[in-house]
Write a protein that holds these residues in place. Sequence first.
Motif, mmCIF file in Angstrom:
data_model
loop_
_atom_site.group_PDB
_atom_site.id
_atom_site.type_symbol
_atom_site.label_atom_id
_atom_site.label_comp_id
_atom_site.label_asym_id
_atom_site.label_seq_id
_atom_site.Cartn_x
_atom_site.Cartn_y
_atom_site.Cartn_z
ATOM 1 N N GLU A 25 0.824 -1.213 0.000
ATOM 2 C CA GLU A 25 0.000 0.000 0.000
ATOM 3 C C GLU A 25 0.853 1.255 0.000
ATOM 4 O OE1 GLU A 25 -2.577 -0.792 3.304
ATOM 5 O OE2 GLU A 25 -3.975 -1.950 2.034
ATOM 6 N N ASN A 82 2.346 1.721 -3.461
ATOM 7 C CA ASN A 82 1.292 2.163 -4.385
ATOM 8 C C ASN A 82 0.928 3.630 -4.164
ATOM 9 O OD1 ASN A 82 1.197 -0.395 -5.434
ATOM 10 N ND2 ASN A 82 -0.715 -0.991 -4.440
ATOM 11 N N SER A 83 0.931 4.056 -2.906
ATOM 12 C CA SER A 83 0.493 5.435 -2.686
ATOM 13 C C SER A 83 1.606 6.427 -3.019
ATOM 14 C CB SER A 83 -0.087 5.631 -1.281
ATOM 15 O OG SER A 83 0.956 5.795 -0.364
ATOM 16 N N GLU A 108 -0.289 2.881 -8.473
ATOM 17 C CA GLU A 108 -0.675 1.458 -8.449
ATOM 18 C C GLU A 108 0.385 0.560 -9.082
ATOM 19 O OE1 GLU A 108 -3.083 -0.474 -7.057
ATOM 20 O OE2 GLU A 108 -3.413 1.437 -6.014
#
Length: 338
Positions: free
Chosen positions: A168, A171-172, A176
Motif C-alpha cells: 500500500e 502504491n500510494s 498502483e
Amino acid sequence: MEQTQVERKKRLFSGIQPTGTLTLGNYIGALRNFKLLEDQYDCLFSVVDLHALTVRQDPAQLRKNCLKVMSLFLAVGLDPDKSLIYFQSHVSGHAELGWILDCITYMGELSRMTQFKDKSARHADNINAGLFTYPSLMAADILLYQSDMVPIGADQKQHLELARNLAERFNSVYGETFVVPDGYFPKVGARIMSLQEPTRKMSKSDPEDTYIALLDEPNIIRKKLRRAQTDCDNSVVFDPENKPGISNLMSIFSAVTGKNMDEITAEYDGRGYGAFKDAVADAVIAELEPIQARYAKISADKAYLAEVMTKNAERANALAQRTLLKVRRKVGLAALKL
Ligand code: TRP
C-alpha cells in the motif's frame, strides 16, 4: 474490437525455509493443503533459501536441505508443470525487490517484529542485518509475483501485515503497482502441537522426540507416538485446554483419517491410551508411507530434479521481471537500453 477477458486464476505464493526437517505439522498445516490449493489457484511454492542465510548454516547441509524440501514438495504430489516450484535464490528479483522494499520499510516496523525479537534472543551472537530485514525480503517474495493469497500460519501474520503495508505504501507513493495480498489461514484444528509439550506448536527446531519428521521410519513414528505426553485419566475426549496431549493426538488422527472428534471418542474411549496411540501410529504411517516411497524415487533422480529446478526458475524469473520492470521505472531507476 472487443477483447474477451480471460479470467485469471488468483495467484498464491508460499515459501518454506530449508532449515531442519519438515514435520508432520508442516504436512498437515501446509504441504497437504498446497496440494488442494493447486487446482484453485495459480501457485508458486518456493524453497526460500535466502531466508535461511539469516541464521548461520553449514553450506553443504543447506544445499542438501534445499533439495530435500524440493523433493518433498514433489513427493506430496505438487505438480511442477502446473505450479511453480523453485528456489528463491534462482530468481535474483527477490533480492532486488527486497532491497527496494528495504528502502521504504521503517526501522520501527522491523523492530516490532516478534520473530526478530525471538530469533535475536536465540541467536544472540549473530544478530545480523539480514535477520532484521527478513520481513521485507518476505514481502518481496510475495509482491514480486503480484500474489493475491498467501497461506500462512499464525506466526507469520505480522510479516504478512507488513507485506500488505509495504504494498500500500509503495502504491500510494509511486502509483498502483502491487496487488495487496491476503492471508489464507488453514482452519483451526489443523495446528499440530509438540508431542512432549503439547501446548507448544510442533517445531522442527525442538528436540527430536517432540515431532514426527515426514521422513521418519514407521518404527520411529510408532515409538514417538507411544511416548507422546498424555494425562492419566485415560479418556479419549477432545479438550485442548485440560487435555492438550490427547487432544493433539486426536487432531493428528482426525487430520489423517478425516474422522471427527465425536467419532474418534465413540470408537476409542474406554479402550485405553495405548490402543489409541497405536491407531494414530497406524494412520500416520499409512499416510506417510506413499510419500516416503515417492520421495526415495524423486530424490535419487538428480536429472529430473535439475530439470524441474531449471524450468521453474526460468518461468518464475519471467514473471518476476514483469513486476521488476514496472518497479524500476516507477522508483526512477534508468532503463538500460543497449
Ligand atoms: N517466513 C516464512 C516462515 O518462516 C517463510 C517465508 C518466506 C514465506 N517467504 C515467504 C511464507 C513468503 C509465505 C510467503 O514460515
